[in-house]
Design an enzyme around this catalytic site. Structure first.
Site, PDB file in Angstrom:
ATOM      1  N   ASP A  19       0.832  -1.211   0.000  1.00  0.00           N
ATOM      2  CA  ASP A  19       0.000   0.000   0.000  1.00  0.00           C
ATOM      3  C   ASP A  19       0.867   1.262   0.000  1.00  0.00           C
ATOM      4  O   ASP A  19       1.975   1.262   0.535  1.00  0.00           O
ATOM      5  CB  ASP A  19      -0.918  -0.021   1.234  1.00  0.00           C
ATOM      6  CG  ASP A  19      -2.060   0.974   1.100  1.00  0.00           C
ATOM      7  OD1 ASP A  19      -2.384   1.377  -0.035  1.00  0.00           O
ATOM      8  OD2 ASP A  19      -2.636   1.348   2.143  1.00  0.00           O
ATOM      9  N   ASN A  67     -11.097  -2.767  -4.990  1.00  0.00           N
ATOM     10  CA  ASN A  67     -10.405  -1.769  -5.809  1.00  0.00           C
ATOM     11  C   ASN A  67     -11.125  -1.442  -7.125  1.00  0.00           C
ATOM     12  O   ASN A  67     -10.803  -0.445  -7.776  1.00  0.00           O
ATOM     13  CB  ASN A  67      -8.953  -2.181  -6.088  1.00  0.00           C
ATOM     14  CG  ASN A  67      -8.028  -2.056  -4.879  1.00  0.00           C
ATOM     15  OD1 ASN A  67      -7.104  -2.847  -4.687  1.00  0.00           O
ATOM     16  ND2 ASN A  67      -8.268  -1.058  -4.036  1.00  0.00           N
TER      17      ASN A  67
HETATM   18  C1  IPE Z   1      -5.352  -2.730  -0.042  1.00  0.00           C
HETATM   19  O1  IPE Z   1      -5.054  -1.384  -0.245  1.00  0.00           O
HETATM   20  C2  IPE Z   1      -5.347  -3.456  -1.355  1.00  0.00           C
HETATM   21  C3  IPE Z   1      -4.054  -3.580  -2.025  1.00  0.00           C
HETATM   22  C4  IPE Z   1      -2.900  -3.187  -1.562  1.00  0.00           C
HETATM   23  C5  IPE Z   1      -4.113  -4.216  -3.306  1.00  0.00           C
HETATM   24  P1  IPE Z   1      -6.190  -0.279  -0.333  1.00  0.00           P
HETATM   25  O2  IPE Z   1      -5.484   1.005  -0.492  1.00  0.00           O
HETATM   26  O3  IPE Z   1      -7.180  -0.635  -1.373  1.00  0.00           O
HETATM   27  O4  IPE Z   1      -6.855  -0.393   1.109  1.00  0.00           O
HETATM   28  P2  IPE Z   1      -7.894   0.580   1.845  1.00  0.00           P
HETATM   29  O5  IPE Z   1      -9.065   0.741   0.936  1.00  0.00           O
HETATM   30  O6  IPE Z   1      -7.208   1.888   2.081  1.00  0.00           O
HETATM   31  O7  IPE Z   1      -8.222  -0.100   3.114  1.00  0.00           O
HETATM   32  C1  IPE Z   2      -1.770   0.203  -3.273  1.00  0.00           C
HETATM   33  O1  IPE Z   2      -1.502   1.562  -3.306  1.00  0.00           O
HETATM   34  C2  IPE Z   2      -1.998  -0.376  -4.632  1.00  0.00           C
HETATM   35  C3  IPE Z   2      -3.381  -0.780  -4.908  1.00  0.00           C
HETATM   36  C4  IPE Z   2      -4.350  -0.750  -4.050  1.00  0.00           C
HETATM   37  C5  IPE Z   2      -3.670  -1.238  -6.235  1.00  0.00           C
HETATM   38  P1  IPE Z   2      -2.665   2.636  -3.271  1.00  0.00           P
HETATM   39  O2  IPE Z   2      -3.056   2.968  -4.674  1.00  0.00           O
HETATM   40  O3  IPE Z   2      -3.776   2.192  -2.397  1.00  0.00           O
HETATM   41  O4  IPE Z   2      -1.908   3.858  -2.614  1.00  0.00           O
HETATM   42  P2  IPE Z   2      -2.514   4.901  -1.593  1.00  0.00           P
HETATM   43  O5  IPE Z   2      -3.037   4.138  -0.414  1.00  0.00           O
HETATM   44  O6  IPE Z   2      -3.590   5.660  -2.322  1.00  0.00           O
HETATM   45  O7  IPE Z   2      -1.349   5.763  -1.254  1.00  0.00           O
HETATM   46 MG    MG Z   3      -4.124   2.425  -0.420  1.00  0.00          MG
END
Ligand code: IPE
Ligand code: IPE
Ligand code: MG
Length: 243
Positions: A19, A67
């Site tokens: 993340d 997602n």
């Molecule tokens: C969790 O990250 C999913 C992945 C890393 C693929 P998110 O960024 O989607 O999680 P939330 O929504 O902030 O909990």
């Molecule tokens: C994790 O990074 C990757 C996916 C969930 C695909 P994020 O895209 O959630 O990054 P933040 O949390 O917005 O920084």
């Molecule tokens: Mg995230």
């Protein structure tokens, strides 16, 4: 089944919620997809570092069931990135002897993508090195439901053992260590069943910045944990003394 141990040893199985890509990009005034691209580079480094340290299984969360709710252009950008990463990375994984598995609901993916995933798995199936599970369109609740549905379809009894055997990660032991980068301290519907006894490690490091030193910091934290699995410290000490 997990064994009780004071974990001075290396985790056999590491799971990672990768993340922080979006924030990494935003801090540089770049589009979010630029962060995801850097995330692929971080994953490549992490795979190498885990394999070098002798980790047997690495499971990463690449795209969650939730997602899909992101802006359409980010979702399509992530799909495109997966396709490109497969073309570019699978030959390297092959050379490194890594066995690749994709874990998640595939029906929602395009036919071309489903074919590419199956091909990448088939190409690496004979490898004897580290197992790499990429969770894509994965959700822990989906996993429990699909496992229960499979058992119901077969008329099989539902026990912890049969359910565990029908889960999407039945081919590997449960994660010993769950790492989440990006500063959030939540599971976000990752491996709900399998992380029942995993050691949790949260770091503010954004995923694109995660490097070998950050991995070693997580491994050092893990090595300091006492895994009791419901028992007492005294019991563990006695079991240790008995060899
Ligand atoms: C969790 O990250 C999913 C992945 C890393 C693929 P998110 O960024 O989607 O999680 P939330 O929504 O902030 O909990
Ligand atoms: C994790 O990074 C990757 C996916 C969930 C695909 P994020 O895209 O959630 O990054 P933040 O949390 O917005 O920084
Ligand atoms: Mg995230």
């Amino acid at each position: 089944m997990a064994n009780a141990s004071t974990s001075h040893e290396l985790p056999r199985h590491i799971a990672i919620v990768m993340d922080g890509n979006g924030r990494w990009a935003r801090r540089r005034l770049l589009p979010r997809i630029a962060g995801h691209r850097q995330g692929v580079d971080a994953l490549r480094r992490c795979i190498r570092a885990c394999a070098e340290r002798g980790v047997q299984v690495l499971t990463v969360f690449a795209f969650s069931s939730e997602n899909w709710s992101r802006p359409q252009d980010e979702v399509s950008g992530l799909m495109e990135l997966l396709g490109k990463a497969l073309t570019r990375e699978v030959p390297q994984l092959q050379r490194a002897g890594i066995r690749l598995h994709f874990v998640g609901e595939r029906q929602a993916l395009s036919e071309g993508m489903r074919h590419a995933l199956a091909q990448a798995e088939a190409d690496t199936t004979g490898n004897a090195g580290m197992v790499l599970n990429v969770c894509f369109n994965y959700g822990g609740r989906w996993d429990i439901v699909q496992a229960a549905a499979r058992l119901a379809e077969r008329g099989a009894p539902i026990t912890e053992a049969t359910l565990a055997g029908a889960m999407a990660l039945a081919h590997v032991p449960d994660p010993d260590l769950l790492i989440r980068t990006g500063g959030e301290q939540r599971i976000s519907n990752f491996l709900l069943w399998q992380c029942a006894y995993s050691e949790l490690y949260f770091t503010d490091c954004l995923w694109p910045d995660f490097d070998a030193a950050a991995l070693d910091a997580a491994l050092a934290a893990y090595a300091g944990r006492e895994r009791r699995f419901g028992r007492t410290s005294e019991q563990l000490a006695q079991a240790g003394a008995a060899g």
